[in-house]
Write an enzyme that holds these catalytic residues in place. Sequence first.
Site, short mmCIF file in Angstrom:
data_model
loop_
_atom_site.label_atom_id
_atom_site.label_comp_id
_atom_site.label_asym_id
_atom_site.label_seq_id
_atom_site.Cartn_x
_atom_site.Cartn_y
_atom_site.Cartn_z
N SER A 59 0.84 -1.19 0.00
CA SER A 59 0.00 0.00 0.00
C SER A 59 0.88 1.25 0.00
O SER A 59 1.70 1.42 -0.90
CB SER A 59 -0.96 -0.04 1.20
OG SER A 59 -1.90 1.00 1.14
N ASP A 64 -10.50 -1.95 -5.45
CA ASP A 64 -9.56 -1.09 -4.75
C ASP A 64 -9.56 0.29 -5.41
O ASP A 64 -9.38 0.39 -6.63
CB ASP A 64 -8.15 -1.71 -4.84
CG ASP A 64 -7.08 -0.92 -4.11
OD1 ASP A 64 -7.37 0.17 -3.58
OD2 ASP A 64 -5.93 -1.41 -4.08
N HIS A 110 -8.35 -3.76 -1.38
CA HIS A 110 -7.09 -3.17 -0.90
C HIS A 110 -6.78 -3.69 0.50
O HIS A 110 -7.67 -3.81 1.34
CB HIS A 110 -7.23 -1.64 -0.85
CG HIS A 110 -5.94 -0.94 -0.58
ND1 HIS A 110 -5.12 -0.48 -1.57
CD2 HIS A 110 -5.33 -0.62 0.59
CE1 HIS A 110 -4.05 0.10 -1.04
NE2 HIS A 110 -4.17 0.02 0.28
#
Length: 317
Positions: free
Chosen positions: A163, A257, A287
Site C-alpha cells: 500500500s 480497490d 485493498h
Amino acid sequence: MVCHTMSVLLDSQVEAFLHDLSDRGLPPLYRLSLEAARETYRELTVPDEPVDAVGSVTDRTVPGPAGEIPIRIYAPSGDGPFPPLLFYHGGGWILGDLETHDALCRALTDATDCVVVAVDYRLAPEHRFPAALEDCYAATRWVANNAAAIGATTDALATCGESAGGTLAAGVALLARDRDGPTIDHQTLLYPPTNYAFDTDSYEENAQGYFLTREDMKRFWQGYLRSELDGRHPYASPIRATLEGMPPSLVVTAGFDPVRDDGRAFVDRLEDAGVPARHLEYDEMIHGFLPMLDDPELDRAREAIDEVGAAVGGAVR
C-alpha cells in the site's frame, strides 16, 4: 455476493470480512481521530499470535536522517546467509508499525527465503513528506552496507512495499537511482498509490464499500504531504517520475480497490521506460488483503504471497 461493475464477484471470504466490519458498526477510518484510526488499524491487522514460524526475529535500530530508525529482522530457518529483502509497511503513511505487518513479514520470509528487514519509518502527520521516504532509504542503504551484520548476502538486494509502503518502495528505488546506490535488484509493489489524484475509474467504482475508501485516501495524502505542491513531486507520486533505470518490478493490484488503476498505470509507465515489469491483478480482492493472513481461510492472500516469493527468489538468486 457483491458484484463489481466489471461483472467480477467479490471474493466470498472478503465479503464475509466486510459484513463483519459492518455488523460491528466500525466507521470509516477517515471519520476517526488519528489515535482512534491507528488503534482500529492495529485491531484489524495484528493477529492474536504469530501465524508463520521463522528462524529468528530480532529488533534493533539503524542510523537515520533524524535519529535511530527501528527495524525488525526476520531470518529464515536453515543455514544462511540469505538475500536481504527490505519491507515498508502500509497504513496510508499515517498508520501502521512493525506489529501491524508482522504476520505479512513472517509469510514473506518463508515464501522468499530472504532475510526480511521491516522498517519502522516515521509517520505523518507528525513527520510529513519526505520523512518516511528518507527513513526507508537510509535503512535500505544501511542494509546494503552492513548485510553481513544481519546474516544477509551482499550480492543482491530486493525491496517490497505494501500500500503506502509500495509508494515508498518506488520512491526508494528512485532515490537509489538518483543518488548512485545502493543497487536494487527487484522491487515488489503491493497495490501502491502512485499518484496524488483521485480521478481514475477505480476511484469512482470503488469509492466506498470495500474497506479502503476514496475519502480515506484523501485523508492519507493530506496527512502525508506538506502542501499540494508535494503531491506533484516524483518522489511522492512516482508515476510522475522518469522511470528509466528502475529495477525489475512486480506490481500486485486488487480489483475492488480505489488505487487499482494507480498500479495498472505504473506498470504501463515502467514498461514504456524499458523496465521489466510483471503485473498480477487479483480481481476479486480488496485493498489491504495481504495483511489479513491471520485468517487462514483467505486463500487468495496465500496465493499472492507464493507469487511474490517466486518473483523475489528468482531475482536475488
